[in-house]
Design an enzyme around this catalytic site. Sequence first.
Site, PDB file in Angstrom:
ATOM      1  N   LEU A 176       0.792  -1.227   0.000  1.00 37.47           N
ATOM      2  CA  LEU A 176       0.000   0.000   0.000  1.00 37.47           C
ATOM      3  C   LEU A 176       0.829   1.283   0.000  1.00 37.47           C
ATOM      4  O   LEU A 176       0.269   2.378   0.021  1.00 37.47           O
ATOM      5  CB  LEU A 176      -1.014   0.025   1.160  1.00 37.47           C
ATOM      6  CG  LEU A 176      -1.882  -1.229   1.308  1.00 37.47           C
ATOM      7  CD1 LEU A 176      -2.822  -1.082   2.498  1.00 37.47           C
ATOM      8  CD2 LEU A 176      -2.656  -1.528   0.042  1.00 37.47           C
ATOM      9  N   CYS A 177       2.158   1.184  -0.013  1.00 35.85           N
ATOM     10  CA  CYS A 177       3.000   2.374  -0.176  1.00 35.85           C
ATOM     11  C   CYS A 177       3.009   2.777  -1.652  1.00 35.85           C
ATOM     12  O   CYS A 177       3.088   1.915  -2.533  1.00 35.85           O
ATOM     13  CB  CYS A 177       4.442   2.107   0.264  1.00 35.85           C
ATOM     14  SG  CYS A 177       4.690   2.201   2.032  1.00 35.85           S
ATOM     15  N   HIS A 178       2.951   4.061  -1.897  1.00 35.33           N
ATOM     16  CA  HIS A 178       3.017   4.563  -3.268  1.00 35.33           C
ATOM     17  C   HIS A 178       4.460   4.559  -3.761  1.00 35.33           C
ATOM     18  O   HIS A 178       5.366   4.894  -2.990  1.00 35.33           O
ATOM     19  CB  HIS A 178       2.487   6.003  -3.340  1.00 35.33           C
ATOM     20  CG  HIS A 178       1.031   6.122  -3.079  1.00 35.33           C
ATOM     21  ND1 HIS A 178       0.517   6.170  -1.814  1.00 35.33           N
ATOM     22  CD2 HIS A 178      -0.023   6.197  -3.928  1.00 35.33           C
ATOM     23  CE1 HIS A 178      -0.803   6.280  -1.883  1.00 35.33           C
ATOM     24  NE2 HIS A 178      -1.160   6.295  -3.145  1.00 35.33           N
ATOM     25  N   ASP A 213      23.936  -8.283   9.099  1.00 30.71           N
ATOM     26  CA  ASP A 213      24.310  -9.356   8.169  1.00 30.71           C
ATOM     27  C   ASP A 213      25.820  -9.441   7.977  1.00 30.71           C
ATOM     28  O   ASP A 213      26.393 -10.531   7.994  1.00 30.71           O
ATOM     29  CB  ASP A 213      23.623  -9.147   6.824  1.00 30.71           C
ATOM     30  CG  ASP A 213      23.963 -10.247   5.836  1.00 30.71           C
ATOM     31  OD1 ASP A 213      23.821 -11.435   6.192  1.00 30.71           O
ATOM     32  OD2 ASP A 213      24.379  -9.917   4.715  1.00 30.71           O
ATOM     33  N   MET A 226       7.846   6.394   5.431  1.00 31.09           N
ATOM     34  CA  MET A 226       8.140   4.966   5.295  1.00 31.09           C
ATOM     35  C   MET A 226       9.454   4.737   4.568  1.00 31.09           C
ATOM     36  O   MET A 226      10.192   3.802   4.891  1.00 31.09           O
ATOM     37  CB  MET A 226       6.999   4.233   4.588  1.00 31.09           C
ATOM     38  CG  MET A 226       5.705   4.216   5.399  1.00 31.09           C
ATOM     39  SD  MET A 226       5.890   3.741   7.141  1.00 31.09           S
ATOM     40  CE  MET A 226       6.643   2.141   7.001  1.00 31.09           C
ATOM     41  N   GLU A 227       9.779   5.592   3.628  1.00 30.96           N
ATOM     42  CA  GLU A 227      11.044   5.458   2.906  1.00 30.96           C
ATOM     43  C   GLU A 227      12.222   5.706   3.838  1.00 30.96           C
ATOM     44  O   GLU A 227      13.211   4.959   3.806  1.00 30.96           O
ATOM     45  CB  GLU A 227      11.065   6.414   1.712  1.00 30.96           C
ATOM     46  CG  GLU A 227      10.166   5.988   0.568  1.00 30.96           C
ATOM     47  CD  GLU A 227       8.659   6.132   0.828  1.00 30.96           C
ATOM     48  OE1 GLU A 227       7.873   5.550   0.063  1.00 30.96           O
ATOM     49  OE2 GLU A 227       8.261   6.819   1.793  1.00 30.96           O
TER      50      GLU A 227
END
Length: 162
Positions: A76-78, A129, A114-115
């Site tokens: 749902l993120c653009h 990692d 969100m980015e």
Amino acid sequence: MSKQLTHLNPQGEAHMVDVGGKAVTQRQAIARSEIVMQPETLAMIVEGKHHKGDVFAVARIAGIQAAKKCSDLIPLCHPLMLTKISVDIRADETNNCVVIEALCKLDGKTGVEMEALTAASIAALTIYDMCKAVDKGMVIRNTQLLQKLGGKSGDWTHDKQD
């Protein structure tokens, strides 16, 4: 004023928000994450003695790539045309951790929170990692939005910044 979840339609079903009618404005977000490790692990990174190479450089690139791929990772993120992504990484030897701050900017119809959060998170995961062979006990913590600027809801800054 009552806040409502924007990704749910009146029937309670998830949907992508229509931003078509919104004005294009300058938007910016800054997010942070930390990864705590053994002092020896941090020293190895800072002194450039990791056999995989420059841990911070790889994590920085991973964070930038993650911000660009956010809509592929989070439903749902653009997809956004980001105009700036920066990922700053520094060793905090007092607290045996690495602090990551990611900044994302654009001129657009939806925010970049969100980015920025994705960039900071993936940079921390990349450090994990690269270093897990020597320190499996590392802890990623305090992933949070520090600031957002622009958009309909206005500017916002986290109350407690370290």
